[in-house]
Design a protein around this motif. Structure first.
Motif, PDB file in Angstrom:
ATOM      1  N   PRO A 149       0.828  -1.220   0.000  1.00 23.70           N
ATOM      2  CA  PRO A 149       0.000   0.000   0.000  1.00 23.70           C
ATOM      3  C   PRO A 149       0.857   1.262   0.000  1.00 23.70           C
ATOM      4  O   PRO A 149       1.810   1.391   0.771  1.00 23.70           O
ATOM      5  CB  PRO A 149      -0.795  -0.115   1.304  1.00 23.70           C
ATOM      6  N   THR A 173     -12.586   2.023   2.941  1.00 24.08           N
ATOM      7  CA  THR A 173     -13.472   0.970   3.448  1.00 24.08           C
ATOM      8  C   THR A 173     -14.441   0.593   2.340  1.00 24.08           C
ATOM      9  O   THR A 173     -15.081   1.465   1.749  1.00 24.08           O
ATOM     10  CB  THR A 173     -14.259   1.456   4.677  1.00 24.08           C
ATOM     11  N   ARG A 211      -6.498   5.022   2.791  1.00 25.18           N
ATOM     12  CA  ARG A 211      -7.271   3.885   3.302  1.00 25.18           C
ATOM     13  C   ARG A 211      -8.723   4.012   2.866  1.00 25.18           C
ATOM     14  O   ARG A 211      -9.345   5.059   3.044  1.00 25.18           O
ATOM     15  CB  ARG A 211      -7.171   3.837   4.818  1.00 25.18           C
ATOM     16  N   ALA A 264     -10.883   6.170   7.814  1.00 24.82           N
ATOM     17  CA  ALA A 264     -10.781   5.922   6.378  1.00 24.82           C
ATOM     18  C   ALA A 264     -10.911   7.225   5.598  1.00 24.82           C
ATOM     19  O   ALA A 264     -11.569   8.180   6.025  1.00 24.82           O
ATOM     20  CB  ALA A 264     -11.863   4.943   5.941  1.00 24.82           C
ATOM     21  N   ASP A 265     -10.281   7.251   4.426  1.00 25.54           N
ATOM     22  CA  ASP A 265     -10.377   8.417   3.555  1.00 25.54           C
ATOM     23  C   ASP A 265     -11.705   8.461   2.815  1.00 25.54           C
ATOM     24  O   ASP A 265     -12.161   9.534   2.409  1.00 25.54           O
ATOM     25  CB  ASP A 265      -9.237   8.408   2.536  1.00 25.54           C
ATOM     26  N   THR A 321     -10.882   3.493  12.221  1.00 27.50           N
ATOM     27  CA  THR A 321      -9.857   3.428  11.170  1.00 27.50           C
ATOM     28  C   THR A 321      -9.540   4.762  10.511  1.00 27.50           C
ATOM     29  O   THR A 321      -8.521   4.881   9.837  1.00 27.50           O
ATOM     30  CB  THR A 321     -10.303   2.460  10.064  1.00 27.50           C
ATOM     31  N   TRP A 381      -3.973   0.933  -2.616  1.00 30.91           N
ATOM     32  CA  TRP A 381      -4.731   1.413  -1.462  1.00 30.91           C
ATOM     33  C   TRP A 381      -4.694   0.394  -0.323  1.00 30.91           C
ATOM     34  O   TRP A 381      -4.631  -0.812  -0.557  1.00 30.91           O
ATOM     35  CB  TRP A 381      -6.192   1.660  -1.835  1.00 30.91           C
ATOM     36  N   GLN A 382      -4.762   0.898   0.905  1.00 24.93           N
ATOM     37  CA  GLN A 382      -5.031   0.030   2.049  1.00 24.93           C
ATOM     38  C   GLN A 382      -6.541  -0.110   2.139  1.00 24.93           C
ATOM     39  O   GLN A 382      -7.256   0.894   2.255  1.00 24.93           O
ATOM     40  CB  GLN A 382      -4.474   0.631   3.343  1.00 24.93           C
ATOM     41  N   VAL A 383      -7.045  -1.328   2.079  1.00 28.38           N
ATOM     42  CA  VAL A 383      -8.482  -1.557   1.957  1.00 28.38           C
ATOM     43  C   VAL A 383      -8.996  -2.392   3.121  1.00 28.38           C
ATOM     44  O   VAL A 383      -8.418  -3.428   3.469  1.00 28.38           O
ATOM     45  CB  VAL A 383      -8.820  -2.278   0.630  1.00 28.38           C
ATOM     46  N   ASP A 384     -10.068  -1.918   3.717  1.00 33.24           N
ATOM     47  CA  ASP A 384     -10.819  -2.709   4.696  1.00 33.24           C
ATOM     48  C   ASP A 384     -12.088  -3.194   4.006  1.00 33.24           C
ATOM     49  O   ASP A 384     -12.996  -2.401   3.738  1.00 33.24           O
ATOM     50  CB  ASP A 384     -11.191  -1.858   5.916  1.00 33.24           C
ATOM     51  N   LYS A 423      -6.743  -2.601  -3.928  1.00 26.89           N
ATOM     52  CA  LYS A 423      -5.492  -3.102  -3.348  1.00 26.89           C
ATOM     53  C   LYS A 423      -4.391  -3.148  -4.407  1.00 26.89           C
ATOM     54  O   LYS A 423      -3.243  -2.772  -4.145  1.00 26.89           O
ATOM     55  CB  LYS A 423      -5.707  -4.492  -2.755  1.00 26.89           C
TER      56      LYS A 423
END
Length: 364
Positions: free
Chosen positions: A101, A107, A105, A155-156, A153, A132-135, A128
């Protein structure tokens, strides 16, 4: 082993051939063969994003089309979807899909009540691959749980996925809740309309028609931070007439009344067996659900499209679609004091009649 340079986009013909091979495996429930096809393609240098979207995504669309045309059963559709989901999981473990990443971030979640999770999963995996960092929260995420996650988190943005239009009022609540905690929403999925009209209506900051477009949009610039929850749940002016609320509250009664009346209005129903009667009740419930969401959105085109699609699905299964106009008439009798509902029902009946005549005696 192919000498193709790793991670380059393969030729369109190669992608189509791989999709055909994957469909062959998926259609007979062969998970091992399906996974092997995908992993071999990655070994040969196929671009991971292309495999996700142009191969697995394309096969999943075909699964839906085959079910609608009654060429596979609902059980086969579920099995095929499960294999595609596991194929995606296998792909993510391949070295070609390992990306460190470097961006913010995101979600990714499905609307509460939305069980079609694969589109959201594809979005998550493409993001990903784009760094991106993905939840990824999966299917049917209640808004309170989504907001709790966002608090934890920071998230952005939230990528909110919906395939079933009847869940749009719930999507509206989720969008508003995200904005209330300062997180912008990128909406996507068939539920929001082919042009994103419902995403705009419900106040999402952005909309994308597919996973690739979503990733491109997020890469261009950050989504604007909402200043506040700029649209409350009851801010849609057309909801002031209470038609949506009253139809929703009385949906079970409407279904029972129309079901009873249909036995007289459509005599063939008297010969239905228990399973056919159960399916008829389910169809009526779906009609009322779509009518309700049409009232919520103030867009009767959604109802018309649902009815014509339903007619096609019924015909593919050998069920007389001629039962639909009488059902709409009975429902209109019950809702004669609801102008918007009556207008939508009339538009739906007119569309079915036009489709019937155009198709020379069938609703196909």
């Amino acid at each position: 082993m192919s000498t193709r340079t790793p991670h380059l986009l393969p030729h369109a013909a190669d992608v189509e051939r791989l999709a055909d091979h994957l469909w062959e495996a998926v259609s007979v429930g062969d998970e091992r063969a399906a996974t092997a096809r995908v992993l071999d393609a990655l070994d040969e240098g196929f671009d991971a994003e292309s495999v996700l979207l142009d191969v697995i995504g394309a096969v999943q669309r075909k699964v839906g089309e085959e079910w609608a045309a009654n060429r596979i059963t609902i059980a086969q559709e579920h099995a095929a979807t499960a294999i595609n989901e596991r194929t995606v999981a296998a792909l993510t473990l391949h070295p070609a899909a390992r990306v460190t990443p470097t961006r913010g971030r995101i979600t990714v979640a499905c609307v509460d009540g939305e069980w079609h999770a694969l589109p959201a999963r594809l979005v998550a995996e493409v993001l990903k691959l784009r760094g991106w960092q993905v939840d990824y929260l999966g299917a049917q995420v209640p808004a309170p749980h989504l907001i709790s996650h966002l608090h934890q988190t920071r998230a952005d943005a939230v990528a909110l996925s919906g395939s079933i239009a009847t869940r749009l009022p719930t999507a509206h609540a989720a969008i508003t809740a995200c904005q209330a905690v300062g997180v912008p929403v990128l909406a996507g999925g068939a539920a929001f309309g082919p042009d994103g009209r419902y995403a705009e209506l419900l106040g999402a900051e952005a909309w994308a028609p597919d996973a690739r477009a979503a990733a491109d949009l997020l890469a261009r610039a950050p989504l604007p931070r909402p200043r506040a929850a700029h649209q409350q749940i009851d801010d849609l002016p057309h909801l002031a007439d209470q038609e949506y609320t009253l139809v929703t509250r009385n949906s079970a009664t409407l279904v029972r009344t129309v079901f009873t009346g249909l036995e007289d209005a459509f005599p063939a129903m008297r010969d239905y067996g228990a399973l056919q009667r159960e399916r008829t009740a389910e169809d009526l419930a779906h009609i009322v659900e779509f009518l309700a969401v049409t009232l919520y959105l103030g867009d009767e085109e959604l109802f018309v499209q649902f009815l014509t699609w339903t007619a096609q699905v019924l015909v593919a299964r050998g069920v007389p679609a001629q039962s639909l106009p009488p059902a709409l008439g009975l429902l209109a009798d019950e809702l004669k004091d609801f102008p918007r509902a009556a207008h939508a029902l009339a538009a739906g009946a007119a569309a079915l009649t036009t489709t019937h005549h155009t198709a020379n005696g069938t609703f196909a």
